[in-house]
Design a protein around this motif. Sequence first.
Motif, PDB file in Angstrom:
ATOM      1  N   UNK A 248      82.302  32.317  58.500  1.00  0.00           N
ATOM      2  CA  UNK A 248      82.521  33.284  59.913  1.00  0.00           C
ATOM      3  C   UNK A 248      81.776  34.490  60.159  1.00  0.00           C
ATOM      4  N   UNK A 249      81.707  35.166  58.834  1.00  0.00           N
ATOM      5  CA  UNK A 249      81.096  36.348  58.942  1.00  0.00           C
ATOM      6  C   UNK A 249      79.703  36.339  59.103  1.00  0.00           C
ATOM      7  N   UNK A 250      78.735  37.339  59.715  1.00  0.00           N
ATOM      8  CA  UNK A 250      77.622  37.110  59.788  1.00  0.00           C
ATOM      9  C   UNK A 250      76.795  38.592  59.019  1.00  0.00           C
ATOM     10  N   UNK A 251      75.756  38.329  58.623  1.00  0.00           N
ATOM     11  CA  UNK A 251      75.177  39.581  57.938  1.00  0.00           C
ATOM     12  C   UNK A 251      75.206  40.853  58.827  1.00  0.00           C
ATOM     13  N   UNK A 252      75.532  41.905  58.510  1.00  0.00           N
ATOM     14  CA  UNK A 252      75.525  43.016  59.575  1.00  0.00           C
ATOM     15  C   UNK A 252      74.315  43.642  59.752  1.00  0.00           C
ATOM     16  N   UNK A 253      73.211  43.308  59.056  1.00  0.00           N
ATOM     17  CA  UNK A 253      71.771  43.991  59.389  1.00  0.00           C
ATOM     18  C   UNK A 253      70.849  42.880  59.666  1.00  0.00           C
ATOM     19  N   UNK A 254      71.166  41.621  60.045  1.00  0.00           N
ATOM     20  CA  UNK A 254      70.432  40.603  60.292  1.00  0.00           C
ATOM     21  C   UNK A 254      69.531  40.162  59.282  1.00  0.00           C
TER      22      UNK A 254
END
Length: 357
Positions: free
Chosen positions: A307-313
């Motif tokens: 569910x989590x996505x990298x915070x810096x793309x």
Amino acid sequence: MVDDHEENLRIIAGVLGPHGYDLMPALNATQVFERMASRVPDLILLDVVLPDMNGIEICRRLKQNEKWNEIPVIFLSAADDKSLVVEALESGGVDYISKPFNQAELISRVRTHLLLKQTRDDLALLAADKDELLRVMAHDFKNQLSGVLMSAKLLLERKESAALPERSLKLIRNMWESSDRMMGFLKSFLANQGARRQSLEVRPVDLEELISSCIAEVEPSALVKGTKIKRAKGEGVGKVLMDSNAGRQVIGNLIENAIKFCPMRSEVCISTSLGDSGMALIEVVDNGPGFTPEDRTRMFERYSRLSARPSGGEPSTGLGLFIVKSLVLAMGGRIRLADDEPGEKGARFLLEFKIAD
């Protein structure tokens, strides 16, 4: 077909010949090896009792030869001694048919084992094709992608770029970001393949030195996001049993993941201590988004997008944790996510390795 009685060979040929099989007879071990040197069969029907060498010994020698060890061997014998059957199968035989045999049974078993061999041959060819593809990916694809990345980066950094229309700059940034994500996936994919094939050398490794090395490697990524890496030294555990390269990959991957998924200007903490089980315990703790209950059920699966996505793309392939767990288990260690409340902010990974005597 190997039998020291020509009449038996004629009977077998009479049963299998009408079904389109190409048959090659042999009366003894000498003929077997002479004929196989020039023409390799897809399947061998082998009598146990032969004049110069028994069938079990012939089978053992076939299995010791790289050119012949994949050929299925079906034993045909009048002897129905159970211990002999076991010995024949343990020598490398795939099946055992007692004489006098039922014709339909012989045809069925020959057909089955030839189909199985064809499947194995097809899988071997696919594996060879995959290895060739990996070789191309590791060399040619990476070189081409590196060229695209470097070109896009130079265009963005040149002073003349300021004179370019905003639309052009946007296209260059998209080119750089897409190539960067593709390179990240390619590296993770190759790392996964390498982990599966990697030959590990488990030996005593200084844990403090290894962790310091891992932190040094990920510091550039941490600086970009303003993330602080805190080293909380607990009880000294000295040396642990692991492969140094695989251990660096495991710990480095967990720290890098924490940096990747944490918000800007966060903190990642790495600590070591003696676990309750008498093993060395390594904790990697972050204050990122954590894991949902569904995440926890599939977090170590291949290509699992959580569910989590990298915070810096940053690029994410879903292979990182799968690779980590594969390497940890291969080194005799354990890995788990601490039993905090599901969905609670942050994640705490626990690694355990045996302490070297």
